[in-house]
Design a protein around this motif. Structure first.
Motif, PDB file in Angstrom:
ATOM      1  N   VAL A  39       0.907  -1.216   0.059  1.00  0.00           N
ATOM      2  CA  VAL A  39       0.218   0.012  -0.054  1.00  0.00           C
ATOM      3  C   VAL A  39       0.948   1.107   0.039  1.00  0.00           C
ATOM      4  O   VAL A  39       1.683   1.355   0.730  1.00  0.00           O
ATOM      5  CB  VAL A  39      -1.037  -0.053   1.191  1.00  0.00           C
ATOM      6  N   ASP A  40       0.883   1.934  -0.943  1.00  0.00           N
ATOM      7  CA  ASP A  40       1.616   3.450  -0.971  1.00  0.00           C
ATOM      8  C   ASP A  40       1.241   4.209  -0.003  1.00  0.00           C
ATOM      9  O   ASP A  40       0.106   4.421   0.608  1.00  0.00           O
ATOM     10  CB  ASP A  40       1.074   3.914  -2.295  1.00  0.00           C
ATOM     11  N   ALA A  41       2.189   5.060   0.671  1.00  0.00           N
ATOM     12  CA  ALA A  41       1.911   6.011   1.533  1.00  0.00           C
ATOM     13  C   ALA A  41       1.162   7.130   0.721  1.00  0.00           C
ATOM     14  O   ALA A  41       0.951   7.307  -0.113  1.00  0.00           O
ATOM     15  CB  ALA A  41       3.303   6.654   1.978  1.00  0.00           C
ATOM     16  N   MET A  42       0.748   8.009   1.649  1.00  0.00           N
ATOM     17  CA  MET A  42      -0.127   9.169   1.353  1.00  0.00           C
ATOM     18  C   MET A  42       0.376  10.233   0.443  1.00  0.00           C
ATOM     19  O   MET A  42      -0.162  10.656  -0.429  1.00  0.00           O
ATOM     20  CB  MET A  42      -0.580   9.792   2.579  1.00  0.00           C
ATOM     21  N   ASP A  43       1.867  10.243   0.380  1.00  0.00           N
ATOM     22  CA  ASP A  43       2.319  10.882  -0.680  1.00  0.00           C
ATOM     23  C   ASP A  43       2.506  10.328  -1.973  1.00  0.00           C
ATOM     24  O   ASP A  43       2.993  11.133  -2.933  1.00  0.00           O
ATOM     25  CB  ASP A  43       3.874  11.309   0.169  1.00  0.00           C
ATOM     26  N   ASN A  44       2.078   9.196  -1.957  1.00  0.00           N
ATOM     27  CA  ASN A  44       1.948   8.374  -3.398  1.00  0.00           C
ATOM     28  C   ASN A  44       3.464   8.189  -4.096  1.00  0.00           C
ATOM     29  O   ASN A  44       3.614   8.445  -5.340  1.00  0.00           O
ATOM     30  CB  ASN A  44       0.907   9.107  -4.435  1.00  0.00           C
ATOM     31  N   ARG A  45       4.534   8.060  -3.222  1.00  0.00           N
ATOM     32  CA  ARG A  45       5.663   8.196  -3.712  1.00  0.00           C
ATOM     33  C   ARG A  45       6.065   7.001  -4.620  1.00  0.00           C
ATOM     34  O   ARG A  45       6.705   6.936  -5.828  1.00  0.00           O
ATOM     35  CB  ARG A  45       6.725   8.041  -2.646  1.00  0.00           C
ATOM     36  N   ALA A  46       5.501   5.776  -4.174  1.00  0.00           N
ATOM     37  CA  ALA A  46       5.679   4.562  -5.171  1.00  0.00           C
ATOM     38  C   ALA A  46       4.966   4.694  -6.631  1.00  0.00           C
ATOM     39  O   ALA A  46       5.492   4.378  -7.542  1.00  0.00           O
ATOM     40  CB  ALA A  46       5.159   3.154  -4.348  1.00  0.00           C
ATOM     41  N   ASP A  47       3.951   5.404  -6.474  1.00  0.00           N
ATOM     42  CA  ASP A  47       3.261   5.565  -7.810  1.00  0.00           C
ATOM     43  C   ASP A  47       4.210   6.671  -8.670  1.00  0.00           C
ATOM     44  O   ASP A  47       4.053   6.252  -9.798  1.00  0.00           O
ATOM     45  CB  ASP A  47       1.745   6.379  -7.350  1.00  0.00           C
ATOM     46  N   LEU A  49       7.264   7.022  -8.415  1.00  0.00           N
ATOM     47  CA  LEU A  49       8.472   6.219  -9.059  1.00  0.00           C
ATOM     48  C   LEU A  49       8.145   5.161  -9.934  1.00  0.00           C
ATOM     49  O   LEU A  49       8.864   4.824 -10.911  1.00  0.00           O
ATOM     50  CB  LEU A  49       9.119   5.580  -7.758  1.00  0.00           C
ATOM     51  N   TYR A  50       7.286   4.168  -9.884  1.00  0.00           N
ATOM     52  CA  TYR A  50       6.735   3.259 -10.468  1.00  0.00           C
ATOM     53  C   TYR A  50       5.797   3.351 -11.739  1.00  0.00           C
ATOM     54  O   TYR A  50       5.665   2.383 -12.498  1.00  0.00           O
ATOM     55  CB  TYR A  50       6.662   1.966  -9.820  1.00  0.00           C
ATOM     56  N   ALA A  51       5.067   4.497 -11.522  1.00  0.00           N
ATOM     57  CA  ALA A  51       3.857   4.666 -12.584  1.00  0.00           C
ATOM     58  C   ALA A  51       3.035   3.470 -12.760  1.00  0.00           C
ATOM     59  O   ALA A  51       2.842   3.104 -13.658  1.00  0.00           O
ATOM     60  CB  ALA A  51       4.550   5.199 -13.936  1.00  0.00           C
ATOM     61  N   GLY A  52       2.475   3.160 -11.549  1.00  0.00           N
ATOM     62  CA  GLY A  52       1.536   1.918 -11.357  1.00  0.00           C
ATOM     63  C   GLY A  52       0.120   2.223 -11.841  1.00  0.00           C
ATOM     64  O   GLY A  52      -0.667   1.252 -12.066  1.00  0.00           O
ATOM     65  N   TRP A  53      -0.188   3.446 -12.107  1.00  0.00           N
ATOM     66  CA  TRP A  53      -1.691   3.812 -12.093  1.00  0.00           C
ATOM     67  C   TRP A  53      -1.884   3.741 -13.614  1.00  0.00           C
ATOM     68  O   TRP A  53      -1.032   4.382 -14.488  1.00  0.00           O
ATOM     69  CB  TRP A  53      -2.012   5.071 -11.506  1.00  0.00           C
ATOM     70  N   PRO A  54      -2.893   3.438 -14.457  1.00  0.00           N
ATOM     71  CA  PRO A  54      -4.118   2.968 -13.722  1.00  0.00           C
ATOM     72  C   PRO A  54      -3.880   1.213 -13.404  1.00  0.00           C
ATOM     73  O   PRO A  54      -4.363   0.757 -12.480  1.00  0.00           O
ATOM     74  CB  PRO A  54      -5.303   2.989 -14.782  1.00  0.00           C
ATOM     75  N   GLU A  55      -3.037   0.716 -14.251  1.00  0.00           N
ATOM     76  CA  GLU A  55      -2.472  -0.750 -13.684  1.00  0.00           C
ATOM     77  C   GLU A  55      -1.141  -1.075 -14.505  1.00  0.00           C
ATOM     78  O   GLU A  55      -0.819  -0.505 -15.505  1.00  0.00           O
ATOM     79  CB  GLU A  55      -3.537  -1.773 -14.068  1.00  0.00           C
ATOM     80  N   ARG A  56      -0.490  -1.736 -13.818  1.00  0.00           N
ATOM     81  CA  ARG A  56       0.987  -2.240 -14.068  1.00  0.00           C
ATOM     82  C   ARG A  56       1.330  -3.434 -13.636  1.00  0.00           C
ATOM     83  O   ARG A  56       0.928  -3.690 -12.264  1.00  0.00           O
ATOM     84  CB  ARG A  56       1.898  -1.012 -14.059  1.00  0.00           C
ATOM     85  N   ILE A  57       2.209  -4.259 -14.197  1.00  0.00           N
ATOM     86  CA  ILE A  57       2.760  -5.488 -13.607  1.00  0.00           C
ATOM     87  C   ILE A  57       4.188  -5.400 -13.392  1.00  0.00           C
ATOM     88  O   ILE A  57       4.691  -5.020 -14.411  1.00  0.00           O
ATOM     89  CB  ILE A  57       2.179  -6.887 -14.401  1.00  0.00           C
ATOM     90  N   TYR A  58       4.599  -5.615 -12.022  1.00  0.00           N
ATOM     91  CA  TYR A  58       5.993  -5.725 -11.825  1.00  0.00           C
ATOM     92  C   TYR A  58       6.320  -7.047 -11.141  1.00  0.00           C
ATOM     93  O   TYR A  58       5.524  -7.381 -10.527  1.00  0.00           O
ATOM     94  CB  TYR A  58       6.420  -4.655 -10.814  1.00  0.00           C
ATOM     95  N   VAL A  59       7.465  -7.568 -11.247  1.00  0.00           N
ATOM     96  CA  VAL A  59       7.816  -8.829 -10.710  1.00  0.00           C
ATOM     97  C   VAL A  59       9.039  -8.403  -9.880  1.00  0.00           C
ATOM     98  O   VAL A  59      10.060  -7.987 -10.514  1.00  0.00           O
ATOM     99  CB  VAL A  59       8.112 -10.037 -11.738  1.00  0.00           C
ATOM    100  N   VAL A  60       9.147  -8.567  -8.584  1.00  0.00           N
ATOM    101  CA  VAL A  60      10.320  -8.307  -7.867  1.00  0.00           C
ATOM    102  C   VAL A  60      11.149  -9.762  -7.789  1.00  0.00           C
ATOM    103  O   VAL A  60      10.436 -10.490  -7.091  1.00  0.00           O
ATOM    104  CB  VAL A  60       9.953  -7.740  -6.608  1.00  0.00           C
ATOM    105  N   ASP A  61      12.313  -9.601  -7.939  1.00  0.00           N
ATOM    106  CA  ASP A  61      12.990 -10.994  -7.801  1.00  0.00           C
ATOM    107  C   ASP A  61      13.408 -11.367  -6.188  1.00  0.00           C
ATOM    108  O   ASP A  61      13.102 -10.552  -5.500  1.00  0.00           O
ATOM    109  CB  ASP A  61      14.019 -11.075  -8.877  1.00  0.00           C
TER     110      ASP A  61
END
Length: 107
Positions: A39-47, A49-61
């Motif tokens: 869950v992203d913090a309220m500052d939407n930092r992960a969004d 950095l990773y441009a996850g909206w509206p949807e995106r798939i990442y795999v973390v190894d």
């Protein structure tokens, strides 16, 4: 979207991290989602950095690094590309015949 209203999965915009976590928890419970969910913090930092909206798939190894990054949706969202990538990364293990440890002539 109307389908979200029909399924009762519309939420008011969360104003706190606790509200975001509650929505994520409801999702994982309702849909039996067993994959770890961040869950992203309220500052939407992960969004940001990773441009996850509206949807995106990442795999973390296993080392915590991004090993696969899909394109942004909705038009670049193609789960079948991830499926192909996973098949190449983790090829199916072929079943090998069991070998009998007893010699053909007996003991």
């Amino acid at each position: 979207m109307k389908v979200n209203d029909d399924q009762g999965i519309c939420y008011p915009q969360p104003r706190t991290l606790a509200q975001r976590i509650a929505i994520a928890s409801d999702f994982t419970t309702r849909f039996h989602y067993r994959i770890p969910l961040a869950v992203d913090a309220m500052d939407n930092r992960a969004d940001a950095l990773y441009a996850g909206w509206p949807e995106r798939i990442y795999v973390v190894d296993e080392r915590g690094r991004v090993a696969y990054k899909g394109k942004t949706g909705p038009f670049g969202f193609h789960p079948e590309e991830l499926e192909a990538w996973l098949s190449r990364r983790f090829p199916p293990v072929s079943a090998s015949p069991r070998r009998n440890s007893i010699p053909a002539g007996g003991v």
